[in-house]
Scaffold this motif. Structure first.
Motif, mmCIF file in Angstrom:
data_model
loop_
_atom_site.group_PDB
_atom_site.id
_atom_site.type_symbol
_atom_site.label_atom_id
_atom_site.label_comp_id
_atom_site.label_asym_id
_atom_site.label_seq_id
_atom_site.Cartn_x
_atom_site.Cartn_y
_atom_site.Cartn_z
ATOM 1 N N MET B 1 13.964 44.286 50.418
ATOM 2 C CA MET B 1 14.720 44.391 51.676
ATOM 3 C C MET B 1 16.131 43.811 51.532
ATOM 4 S SD MET B 1 14.092 45.774 54.510
ATOM 5 C CE MET B 1 14.682 45.894 56.143
ATOM 6 N N LEU B 2 16.216 42.689 50.774
ATOM 7 C CA LEU B 2 17.516 42.042 50.583
ATOM 8 C C LEU B 2 18.476 42.979 49.863
ATOM 9 C CD1 LEU B 2 19.215 39.460 50.858
ATOM 10 C CD2 LEU B 2 18.279 38.695 48.675
ATOM 11 N N ARG B 3 17.961 43.730 48.871
ATOM 12 C CA ARG B 3 18.808 44.662 48.109
ATOM 13 C C ARG B 3 19.341 45.741 49.046
ATOM 14 N NH1 ARG B 3 17.230 46.707 42.684
ATOM 15 N NH2 ARG B 3 17.954 44.827 41.712
ATOM 16 N N LEU B 4 18.435 46.224 49.891
ATOM 17 C CA LEU B 4 18.784 47.296 50.814
ATOM 18 C C LEU B 4 19.897 46.840 51.770
ATOM 19 C CD1 LEU B 4 16.955 50.076 51.483
ATOM 20 C CD2 LEU B 4 16.792 48.882 53.636
ATOM 21 N N LEU B 5 19.662 45.681 52.380
ATOM 22 C CA LEU B 5 20.633 45.173 53.358
ATOM 23 C C LEU B 5 21.946 44.801 52.683
ATOM 24 C CD1 LEU B 5 18.266 42.970 55.573
ATOM 25 C CD2 LEU B 5 19.202 45.233 56.090
ATOM 26 N N ALA B 6 21.831 44.202 51.474
ATOM 27 C CA ALA B 6 23.051 43.813 50.749
ATOM 28 C C ALA B 6 23.877 45.046 50.411
ATOM 29 C CB ALA B 6 22.675 43.063 49.473
ATOM 30 N N THR B 7 23.192 46.138 50.045
ATOM 31 C CA THR B 7 23.923 47.359 49.692
ATOM 32 C C THR B 7 24.599 47.953 50.924
ATOM 33 O OG1 THR B 7 22.331 47.768 47.937
ATOM 34 C CG2 THR B 7 23.692 49.628 48.605
ATOM 35 N N ILE B 8 23.892 47.935 52.052
ATOM 36 C CA ILE B 8 24.502 48.458 53.292
ATOM 37 C C ILE B 8 25.740 47.630 53.640
ATOM 38 C CG2 ILE B 8 24.144 48.735 55.790
ATOM 39 C CD1 ILE B 8 21.210 49.426 55.130
ATOM 40 N N ARG B 9 25.611 46.293 53.521
ATOM 41 C CA ARG B 9 26.752 45.429 53.852
ATOM 42 C C ARG B 9 27.918 45.677 52.890
ATOM 43 N NH1 ARG B 9 25.744 39.223 53.833
ATOM 44 N NH2 ARG B 9 25.859 39.602 51.607
ATOM 45 N N LYS B 10 27.591 45.826 51.617
ATOM 46 C CA LYS B 10 28.650 46.060 50.615
ATOM 47 C C LYS B 10 29.381 47.374 50.911
ATOM 48 C CE LYS B 10 27.662 48.168 46.947
ATOM 49 N NZ LYS B 10 27.691 49.539 46.434
ATOM 50 N N LEU B 273 16.025 51.236 45.547
ATOM 51 C CA LEU B 273 16.305 50.491 46.781
ATOM 52 C C LEU B 273 17.807 50.408 47.042
ATOM 53 C CD1 LEU B 273 13.795 47.525 46.894
ATOM 54 C CD2 LEU B 273 14.175 49.238 48.660
ATOM 55 N N ILE B 274 18.569 50.279 45.954
ATOM 56 C CA ILE B 274 20.028 50.241 46.089
ATOM 57 C C ILE B 274 20.504 51.608 46.586
ATOM 58 C CG2 ILE B 274 22.196 50.007 44.805
ATOM 59 C CD1 ILE B 274 20.722 48.027 42.965
ATOM 60 N N LEU B 275 19.927 52.648 45.974
ATOM 61 C CA LEU B 275 20.286 54.015 46.361
ATOM 62 C C LEU B 275 19.889 54.271 47.816
ATOM 63 C CD1 LEU B 275 21.607 56.221 44.686
ATOM 64 C CD2 LEU B 275 19.362 57.228 44.336
ATOM 65 N N ALA B 276 18.727 53.746 48.207
ATOM 66 C CA ALA B 276 18.268 53.928 49.587
ATOM 67 C C ALA B 276 19.230 53.236 50.553
ATOM 68 C CB ALA B 276 16.858 53.372 49.750
ATOM 69 N N GLY B 277 19.719 52.058 50.163
ATOM 70 C CA GLY B 277 20.682 51.335 50.993
ATOM 71 C C GLY B 277 21.952 52.138 51.163
ATOM 72 N N LYS B 278 22.398 52.710 50.048
ATOM 73 C CA LYS B 278 23.606 53.548 50.068
ATOM 74 C C LYS B 278 23.382 54.752 50.998
ATOM 75 C CE LYS B 278 25.710 53.869 45.906
ATOM 76 N NZ LYS B 278 27.043 53.310 45.985
ATOM 77 N N MET B 279 22.200 55.376 50.851
ATOM 78 C CA MET B 279 21.901 56.559 51.667
ATOM 79 C C MET B 279 21.847 56.201 53.143
ATOM 80 S SD MET B 279 19.311 59.109 49.818
ATOM 81 C CE MET B 279 19.707 60.310 51.060
ATOM 82 N N LEU B 280 21.147 55.112 53.442
ATOM 83 C CA LEU B 280 21.031 54.700 54.842
ATOM 84 C C LEU B 280 22.402 54.472 55.455
ATOM 85 C CD1 LEU B 280 18.046 52.213 55.090
ATOM 86 C CD2 LEU B 280 18.409 54.281 56.426
ATOM 87 N N PHE B 281 23.266 53.822 54.682
ATOM 88 C CA PHE B 281 24.605 53.537 55.183
ATOM 89 C C PHE B 281 25.346 54.830 55.498
ATOM 90 C CE2 PHE B 281 29.150 53.118 54.352
ATOM 91 C CZ PHE B 281 29.474 52.189 55.322
ATOM 92 N N PHE B 282 25.320 55.772 54.552
ATOM 93 C CA PHE B 282 26.089 56.998 54.764
ATOM 94 C C PHE B 282 25.451 57.909 55.818
ATOM 95 C CE2 PHE B 282 28.111 55.756 50.737
ATOM 96 C CZ PHE B 282 29.431 55.868 51.134
#
Lengths: 248, 430
Positions: B1-10, B273-282
């Motif tokens: 979860m931290l990776r996901l949220l960190a990626t969205i924030r980044k 998870l990083i990719l998922a964070g990126k996807m969620l953000f976009f």
């Protein structure tokens, strides 16, 4: 135990006329600074990529701190390794703190623990005053130092550096080399590649000289130099074995 | 979860630092939908909303000319112009003015047209009454040639427009002829039935069955079907959402070039998870874009004298469709970012491919007016699935049961694109 043990490593990229690695074999003892040296096209970057698990070898074995570099151990090995790539692998639009917070989060660190660690290393590398400055506003030397911090946030046992001092001024280089020595003294193993052989001679406990995908020589720099009476330094030894022909 | 949220924030921090990118993502699409809605407002308006000037030359001065003038004027669609500079328009003038494009249409009612209709009606009545054994002989013109009401069209006039005018005039002619015939029949019947009251008009109604338009769904929806805002705002919003591929692909290629991708892959834990964070953000950015553009459709368009956007009644379905479009667009960006080596390649391919997908997918012009083969190809475009789904909600008052197939298509396509990207990335490792 060897920090890195490579045996009969072969790699040919798809479509390539010639193999990049042709049975490369070498090992570095744990807790030492090893230098991987070679002219352009020798296969250093491919070797590092295989060590990190980013590229698959066609054949041969790689052991990292006693663990085979295979899918089953990859996550464990990732925890052991810290890599400083040749490029500045940081987001230029983000500040050092933002970059390091992001990579720290990916390692699972967060909150005050992470922030304190980031600030500690920024201080060690003399970047504390520029902590909130965007990376693209940094000088070349500052970028290199920040690039190293991103690789050591999780305090790896094996630090792999691909030309960490390329294009930096004397002061930054001196600081980086001092840090690497200190980090090694704390027990970490270091694998280092560079075209600056004077630097390698000063820093490395042991070097491997490779060319055309094979290891051609391994040993302590001072022993390699003394073995050839006509050679005054590591650069002479390097040229003796790899020749003067240009590599493109 | 931290990776996901960190990626969205980044990603959020990166976007905030890129002021130009931010403008391109949010302001440009709003400008685009506004400009497209304004440009396409006239072509999208009903002919009933547009008034055409019709030059009429009435050489007949009889009932037919009057019927045509009054009939055309009563529809509110035409301005009848029969004088220019205070003088009656001549046939020669009318022909020239239409030919040089100053007027779209001109109608010439020939002299004696009403008389010809009257004569024809008399002939029919004489024939009928004779067959009924009555001795009626109404005056009939002898040896009269057939006569035509002449129409001149602007050479640039559309076929559909010409057809509509033809149809309308044909109706007027039929109506005049029918009226005159019925008048005469009624008159003869009155003469025979002397007992009938003098004011008996003998109502004869020819149109026993008429036409009335009804909405297929909610009756409130019918009046929003064909206007430029209703088509352009969702269509160009989907187009703009797909342009997210440019920043995503650029972001992916930069990460690969500067080594941060390598750094991320070397960190323990799943890269997915990083990719998922990126996807969620976009996908979130796409949703933000979509709703901002809908707000422009609702609040800004009326300020520009355009119709207000109607968003249908199922907002949950709208959110689902917008999310699915965002997902497909984001996955396409990741695929392009994986396939191409330089930002320039990705930019060129991404932009051109979206223009092509939008053109064939009915964003520029509705699929229904394309050739049949193009319609078949167009139905393969993810942009057409998105637009179909939005139209189902906005125009057909649909809910999730209307849109789930297109949502599924978008999500599955996104999944396939991600799988291909993953395969390519894996092959690159080997």
């Amino acid at each position: 135990m060897a920090s890195i043990a490579v045996k009969e490593l072969c790699k040919t990229y798809k479509g390539a006329a010639e193999a990049t690695l042709k049975g490369l074999t070498f090992a570095f003892p744990e807790g030492k600074i090893g230098g991987l040296l070679g002219p352009n096209g020798a296969g250093k970057t491919t070797t590092i990529s295989i060590l990190c698990g980013l590229v698959k070898a066609d054949s041969g074995n790689v052991m990292i701190h006693g663990l085979p570099q295979e899918a089953a151990h990859r996550e464990q090995i990732k925890k052991i390794i810290g890599i400083v790539p040749q490029q500045i692998a940081l987001y230029p639009q983000l500040s050092a703190v933002e970059n390091l917070t992001y990579f720290g989060n990916l390692y699972g660190f967060k909150g005050k623990v992470l922030y304190n660690r980031i600030m500690h290393y920024l201080e060690v590398f003399g970047l504390e005053k520029s902590a909130h400055k965007e990376i693209h506003k940094y000088s070349g030397g500052m970028k290199r130092r920040a690039n190293i911090i991103a690789a050591i946030l999780h305090e790896p046992d094996l630090l792999i550096l691909d030309e960490p001092t390329a294009g930096v001024d004397v002061q930054s280089r001196s600081m980086i080399l001092q840090f690497l020595r200190r980090y090694n003294e704390q027990g970490a193993s270091i694998l280092y590649t560079s075209h600056l052989l004077e630097e390698a001679q000063l820093l490395c406990d042991e070097v491997v000289i490779m060319d055309e995908g094979k290891m051609i020589l391994q040993g302590k720099p001072e022993l390699l130099i003394s073995a050839l009476p006509e050679c005054r330094n590591l650069e002479d030894v390097f040229l003796h074995y790899t020749g003067h022909a240009l590599r493109d | 979860m931290l990776r996901l949220l960190a990626t969205i924030r980044k990603e959020w921090q990166l976007l905030l630092r890129d002021k130009t990118g931010l403008t391109l993502l949010f302001v440009m699409p709003m400008v685009l939908i506004t400009v497209m809605a304004l440009i396409q407002d006239a072509p999208f308006k009903d002919y009933q909303d547009v008034k055409f000037d019709i030059l009429t030359v009435d050489n007949d001065h009889g009932r037919l000319g009057r019927y045509i003038r009054e009939g055309l004027a009563s529809g509110g669609q035409f301005n009848i112009i029969d004088t220019l500079d205070g003088r009656p328009v001549t046939e020669q003038q009318a022909r020239e003015l239409v030919n040089n494009g100053r007027y779209k249409i001109s109608i010439i009612v020939p002299a004696g047209a009403t008389a010809a209709i009257v004569s024809n009606a008399n002939r029919i009545v004489n024939d009928i009454t004779q067959r009924m054994g009555m001795s009626v002989s109404l005056p009939v013109k002898k040896g009269a040639d057939s006569m035509n009401v002449v129409i001149y069209f602007d050479p640039a006039a559309k076929k559909a427009f010409k057809g509509a005018i033809h149809q309308a005039l044909d109706n007027f002619l039929t109506q005049v002829e029918t009226d005159m015939l019925l008048d005469r029949i009624k008159q003869q019947l009155r003469n025979k039935e002397v007992q009938a009251t003098p004011n008996d008009t003998l109502p004869i109604r020819l149109q026993a069955v008429g036409l009335k338009e009804h909405a297929t769904g909610n009756s409130r929806q019918l009046d929003v079907v064909s206007n430029s805002v209703q088509h352009n705002v969702p269509a160009w919003s989907i187009f703009a959402m797909f342009f997210i591929v440019i920043p995503i692909a650029g972001n992916m290629i930069r990460e690969r070039e500067d080594g941060s991708l390598l750094r991320m892959k070397l960190i323990p834990g799943s890269y997915l998870l990083i990719l998922a964070g990126k996807m969620l953000f976009f996908v979130g950015i796409c949703l933000l874009q979509f709703y901002l553009m809908m707000l422009v459709g609702i609040y800004a368009m009326p300020l520009l004298d355009l119709p207000k956007l109607a968003m249908g009644h199922d907002q949950g379905a709208t959110l689902l469709v917008a999310g699915a479009i965002g997902l497909a667009a984001t996955a396409y960006g990741i695929l392009i970012g994986t396939l191409f080596k330089t930002p320039n390649q990705a930019l060129n391919f991404g932009a051109i491919s979206i223009v092509i997908l939008s053109a064939i997918g009915g964003i520029w012009i509705p699929l229904e007016v394309m050739p049949v083969n193009m319609q078949v190809i167009g139905r393969l475009s993810p942009l057409s699935w998105g637009l179909d789904a939005i139209n189902d909600i906005y125009l057909r008052n649909g809910d999730i049961s209307y849109v789930w197939k297109n949502v599924l298509r978008l999500v599955l396509t996104g999944g396939v694109m991600l799988a291909v990207a993953g395969y390519v990335e894996k092959r690159r490792m080997n």
